[in-house]
Motif scaffolding. Sequence first.
Motif, PDB file in Angstrom:
ATOM      1  N   TRP A 186      -8.413  -1.353  17.568  1.00 29.88           N
ATOM      2  CA  TRP A 186      -9.606  -2.186  17.661  1.00 29.88           C
ATOM      3  C   TRP A 186      -9.340  -3.596  17.154  1.00 29.88           C
ATOM      4  CZ3 TRP A 186     -11.724   0.936  20.734  1.00 29.88           C
ATOM      5  CH2 TRP A 186     -11.590   2.318  20.547  1.00 29.88           C
ATOM      6  N   PRO A 187      -9.946  -4.611  17.750  1.00 31.84           N
ATOM      7  CA  PRO A 187      -9.573  -6.003  17.463  1.00 31.84           C
ATOM      8  C   PRO A 187      -9.843  -6.503  16.053  1.00 31.84           C
ATOM      9  CG  PRO A 187     -10.675  -5.862  19.595  1.00 31.84           C
ATOM     10  CD  PRO A 187     -10.819  -4.519  18.944  1.00 31.84           C
ATOM     11  N   TYR A 188     -10.635  -5.792  15.245  1.00 31.54           N
ATOM     12  CA  TYR A 188     -10.818  -6.283  13.877  1.00 31.54           C
ATOM     13  C   TYR A 188      -9.505  -6.314  13.110  1.00 31.54           C
ATOM     14  CZ  TYR A 188     -10.992  -1.256  12.664  1.00 31.54           C
ATOM     15  OH  TYR A 188     -10.702   0.081  12.515  1.00 31.54           O
ATOM     16  N   SER A 189      -8.470  -5.600  13.636  1.00 31.49           N
ATOM     17  CA  SER A 189      -7.164  -5.600  12.972  1.00 31.49           C
ATOM     18  C   SER A 189      -6.244  -6.702  13.489  1.00 31.49           C
ATOM     19  CB  SER A 189      -6.491  -4.229  13.158  1.00 31.49           C
ATOM     20  OG  SER A 189      -6.284  -3.942  14.535  1.00 31.49           O
ATOM     21  N   ASN A 190      -6.789  -7.661  14.255  1.00 29.07           N
ATOM     22  CA  ASN A 190      -5.937  -8.712  14.823  1.00 29.07           C
ATOM     23  C   ASN A 190      -5.377  -9.617  13.724  1.00 29.07           C
ATOM     24  OD1 ASN A 190      -7.276 -11.620  14.838  1.00 29.07           O
ATOM     25  ND2 ASN A 190      -8.937 -10.148  15.194  1.00 29.07           N
ATOM     26  N   SER A 191      -4.271 -10.271  14.025  1.00 30.17           N
ATOM     27  CA  SER A 191      -3.527 -11.024  13.011  1.00 30.17           C
ATOM     28  C   SER A 191      -4.264 -12.272  12.529  1.00 30.17           C
ATOM     29  CB  SER A 191      -2.157 -11.436  13.574  1.00 30.17           C
ATOM     30  OG  SER A 191      -2.308 -12.267  14.719  1.00 30.17           O
ATOM     31  N   TYR A 192      -5.219 -12.780  13.314  1.00 24.95           N
ATOM     32  CA  TYR A 192      -5.950 -13.975  12.907  1.00 24.95           C
ATOM     33  C   TYR A 192      -7.062 -13.635  11.908  1.00 24.95           C
ATOM     34  CZ  TYR A 192      -3.507 -15.972  16.886  1.00 24.95           C
ATOM     35  OH  TYR A 192      -2.530 -16.364  17.770  1.00 24.95           O
ATOM     36  N   THR A 193      -7.680 -12.489  12.093  1.00 29.11           N
ATOM     37  CA  THR A 193      -8.754 -12.049  11.194  1.00 29.11           C
ATOM     38  C   THR A 193      -8.202 -11.436   9.918  1.00 29.11           C
ATOM     39  OG1 THR A 193     -10.207 -11.634  13.085  1.00 29.11           O
ATOM     40  CG2 THR A 193     -10.759 -10.510  11.027  1.00 29.11           C
ATOM     41  N   LYS A 194      -7.096 -10.746  10.042  1.00 35.18           N
ATOM     42  CA  LYS A 194      -6.532  -9.942   8.957  1.00 35.18           C
ATOM     43  C   LYS A 194      -6.415 -10.668   7.606  1.00 35.18           C
ATOM     44  CE  LYS A 194      -2.269  -7.427   7.784  1.00 35.18           C
ATOM     45  NZ  LYS A 194      -0.982  -6.919   8.330  1.00 35.18           N
ATOM     46  N   PRO A 195      -5.921 -11.904   7.529  1.00 38.02           N
ATOM     47  CA  PRO A 195      -5.728 -12.518   6.204  1.00 38.02           C
ATOM     48  C   PRO A 195      -7.003 -12.632   5.377  1.00 38.02           C
ATOM     49  CG  PRO A 195      -4.535 -13.736   7.884  1.00 38.02           C
ATOM     50  CD  PRO A 195      -5.412 -12.761   8.616  1.00 38.02           C
ATOM     51  N   ASP A 196      -8.150 -12.690   6.032  1.00 34.12           N
ATOM     52  CA  ASP A 196      -9.411 -12.883   5.311  1.00 34.12           C
ATOM     53  C   ASP A 196     -10.328 -11.668   5.365  1.00 34.12           C
ATOM     54  OD1 ASP A 196      -9.146 -15.809   4.615  1.00 34.12           O
ATOM     55  OD2 ASP A 196      -8.894 -15.893   6.803  1.00 34.12           O
ATOM     56  N   TYR A 197      -9.868 -10.578   5.985  1.00 38.94           N
ATOM     57  CA  TYR A 197     -10.663  -9.360   6.061  1.00 38.94           C
ATOM     58  C   TYR A 197      -9.973  -8.302   5.206  1.00 38.94           C
ATOM     59  CZ  TYR A 197     -13.158  -5.347   8.078  1.00 38.94           C
ATOM     60  OH  TYR A 197     -13.908  -4.214   8.261  1.00 38.94           O
ATOM     61  N   ALA A 198     -10.562  -7.999   4.069  1.00 37.48           N
ATOM     62  CA  ALA A 198      -9.915  -7.136   3.079  1.00 37.48           C
ATOM     63  C   ALA A 198      -9.514  -5.785   3.660  1.00 37.48           C
ATOM     64  CB  ALA A 198     -10.838  -6.948   1.871  1.00 37.48           C
ATOM     65  N   TYR A 199     -10.355  -5.213   4.514  1.00 36.51           N
ATOM     66  CA  TYR A 199     -10.053  -3.887   5.054  1.00 36.51           C
ATOM     67  C   TYR A 199      -8.747  -3.909   5.863  1.00 36.51           C
ATOM     68  CZ  TYR A 199     -10.493   0.451   7.701  1.00 36.51           C
ATOM     69  OH  TYR A 199     -10.250   1.684   8.266  1.00 36.51           O
ATOM     70  N   SER A 200      -8.596  -4.901   6.716  1.00 35.55           N
ATOM     71  CA  SER A 200      -7.377  -5.000   7.521  1.00 35.55           C
ATOM     72  C   SER A 200      -6.176  -5.402   6.673  1.00 35.55           C
ATOM     73  CB  SER A 200      -7.572  -6.020   8.654  1.00 35.55           C
ATOM     74  OG  SER A 200      -8.477  -5.542   9.608  1.00 35.55           O
ATOM     75  N   LYS A 201      -6.408  -6.303   5.739  1.00 26.38           N
ATOM     76  CA  LYS A 201      -5.314  -6.776   4.897  1.00 26.38           C
ATOM     77  C   LYS A 201      -4.819  -5.671   3.966  1.00 26.38           C
ATOM     78  CE  LYS A 201      -4.112 -10.557   1.741  1.00 26.38           C
ATOM     79  NZ  LYS A 201      -4.624 -11.793   1.068  1.00 26.38           N
ATOM     80  N   ASP A 202      -5.754  -4.971   3.309  1.00 25.19           N
ATOM     81  CA  ASP A 202      -5.374  -3.941   2.334  1.00 25.19           C
ATOM     82  C   ASP A 202      -4.684  -2.747   2.992  1.00 25.19           C
ATOM     83  OD1 ASP A 202      -6.531  -5.563   0.462  1.00 25.19           O
ATOM     84  OD2 ASP A 202      -8.329  -4.347   0.190  1.00 25.19           O
ATOM     85  N   ASN A 203      -5.026  -2.486   4.258  1.00 24.99           N
ATOM     86  CA  ASN A 203      -4.416  -1.362   4.978  1.00 24.99           C
ATOM     87  C   ASN A 203      -3.264  -1.801   5.869  1.00 24.99           C
ATOM     88  OD1 ASN A 203      -6.142   1.158   4.398  1.00 24.99           O
ATOM     89  ND2 ASN A 203      -7.682  -0.421   4.835  1.00 24.99           N
ATOM     90  N   ASN A 204      -2.902  -3.094   5.758  1.00 28.50           N
ATOM     91  CA  ASN A 204      -1.787  -3.659   6.524  1.00 28.50           C
ATOM     92  C   ASN A 204      -1.895  -3.317   8.012  1.00 28.50           C
ATOM     93  OD1 ASN A 204       0.547  -5.185   6.817  1.00 28.50           O
ATOM     94  ND2 ASN A 204       1.885  -3.401   6.584  1.00 28.50           N
ATOM     95  N   LEU A 205      -3.078  -3.583   8.574  1.00 26.19           N
ATOM     96  CA  LEU A 205      -3.326  -3.257   9.967  1.00 26.19           C
ATOM     97  C   LEU A 205      -2.713  -4.306  10.896  1.00 26.19           C
ATOM     98  CD1 LEU A 205      -7.040  -2.001   9.819  1.00 26.19           C
ATOM     99  CD2 LEU A 205      -4.896  -0.726   9.484  1.00 26.19           C
ATOM    100  N   SER A 206      -2.436  -3.888  12.114  1.00 23.52           N
ATOM    101  CA  SER A 206      -1.854  -4.793  13.115  1.00 23.52           C
ATOM    102  C   SER A 206      -2.290  -4.328  14.501  1.00 23.52           C
ATOM    103  CB  SER A 206      -0.323  -4.803  13.003  1.00 23.52           C
ATOM    104  OG  SER A 206       0.241  -5.679  13.964  1.00 23.52           O
ATOM    105  N   TRP A 207      -3.182  -5.073  15.090  1.00 26.71           N
ATOM    106  CA  TRP A 207      -3.783  -4.708  16.377  1.00 26.71           C
ATOM    107  C   TRP A 207      -2.720  -4.500  17.451  1.00 26.71           C
ATOM    108  CZ3 TRP A 207      -6.364  -8.541  20.192  1.00 26.71           C
ATOM    109  CH2 TRP A 207      -7.130  -7.843  21.143  1.00 26.71           C
ATOM    110  N   TYR A 208      -2.865  -3.416  18.224  1.00 29.51           N
ATOM    111  CA  TYR A 208      -1.924  -3.171  19.315  1.00 29.51           C
ATOM    112  C   TYR A 208      -2.142  -4.131  20.477  1.00 29.51           C
ATOM    113  CZ  TYR A 208      -1.096   1.224  16.845  1.00 29.51           C
ATOM    114  OH  TYR A 208      -0.784   2.171  15.898  1.00 29.51           O
ATOM    115  N   GLY A 209      -3.297  -4.739  20.549  1.00 23.93           N
ATOM    116  CA  GLY A 209      -3.562  -5.727  21.577  1.00 23.93           C
ATOM    117  C   GLY A 209      -3.835  -5.122  22.938  1.00 23.93           C
TER     118      GLY A 209
END
Length: 479
Positions: A186-209
């Motif tokens: 899901w796009p909330y894990s995209n690399s542009y959002t990740k640095p400022d979204y704690a959930y994606s950052k803390d779980n080291n998410l990376s959108w498959y695109g």
Amino acid sequence: DVFLHNVDHLTAYNNNMFDEMWSNGYTGVHRCNQLIEQISQIAWASDANRKKVDGETHFLRAYFYLNLVRFFGNIPLITTSLSDNPAQASADDVYALIASDLLTAINELTATAATSIPTSELGHANKWAAEALLGRAYLFYTGYYDKESLKAADGTVLDNAKVAAYLKDCIDHSGYKLMPDFRNLWPYSNSYTKPDYAYSKDNNLSWYGEGGTNLETIFAIMYSSKASWGNGLACINNQVDLFFSPRESDGNLENNFPLGTGWGAGTVSPKMITDWKAYEAKDPRIDGSVFDVAKEAPNYSWGADKQQDETGLWQKKYCAITYKKTSNGETVIENYSRALYPDVNSDYQLNNIQSIVALRFADVLLMYSELTQTTDGINQVRARVGLAPISGYSDKALRNERRFELAFEGERWFDLLRWHQAAEALSAENGTAIRNNNADSKVDMSGVALRVKETGGFLQIPQAQIDLSNGVLKQNQGW
């Protein structure tokens, strides 16, 4: 909001509230009919090219008809571009055409493994998509209408074993698979959002695109970065994301970050979360699918722009997602799509371009388990999110797994209808605490069970279409 309230309760807001849905479906059918009629008269570079286009066209006609018949139930069956004014067909006949079209698509489309499909073919149907859609159509038809088999228009009789074999072919030979991390779908894990979204950052998410590396997506509806209000191009953006995002938060996107702005239809019932936690208390798909403002947005704006049915819970699979950037020394928040494609419109009503995944490999696994009453498909889906396997098949386990794995992806209503559980599920929401324009209220689903019985769960046929038919079309019962 009045419109959505009436849809929830299967009551009429006006006599043509679903006219666009009906018209768009039959526009697609008409275009498919035209191409099927003319395809033999077109000069093709090769027979393979002709078969590919013919297979894709039969797939799309089946796709359009399946949407129409599951939403409206009683629909005319039109198989020629020069149709007169047919009456509504029986469900048997509509599903027979759907099955026949999909069998044609399975036969004509190549069995290219997903890893070898070029990016130029993304968004196109293939053999595996046709097999998956056949499973979906078969399960709805046999479930809703209490049938043991489906007879295709060409005379082929499909039963559980035959349809399961098509799904097994997709599972074993397509190259599609479950991707390692559910949250990266899901796009909330995209690399542009990740640095400022704690959930994606803390779980080291990376959108498959959406560029072909996500091997879980079998068939998707893709959107364009060129949407604008001029030249009729407003419809080429993803309006599902627009509908399902919170209403305007006083213009301050920081309050709801990373959720963007929309029309407020994506609220989630607290009862669903209670049910989910009772089923699997530590299921990571809960936080991977639902945005809880109490945990993730302490400055969330309740009642923004007269928001209705507000619970503090939003689904975040299909939703406007924002990112932060610095411009002229100031922080700017905008849709992540504008980081991917600079020409995307700045208007929040036009800049959602996330693809809608219509067929996902996890769904294929669950359909296979349902048809065979075995646990392998269920347990593969559970294992991907770290949940223990179930020891034996049960309808309850299968239905829970579909409810939570596929939450907010558009299949829940049809599952409830084919399992004959829609009235019960809607009635269970009665009394749920909500806020309407920031005033405390409760969900009122009184009488909804009767409405499901009266309408069969099908939508109102647009009066404009009945008028155009000079009364040949008949309104669905209960409307």
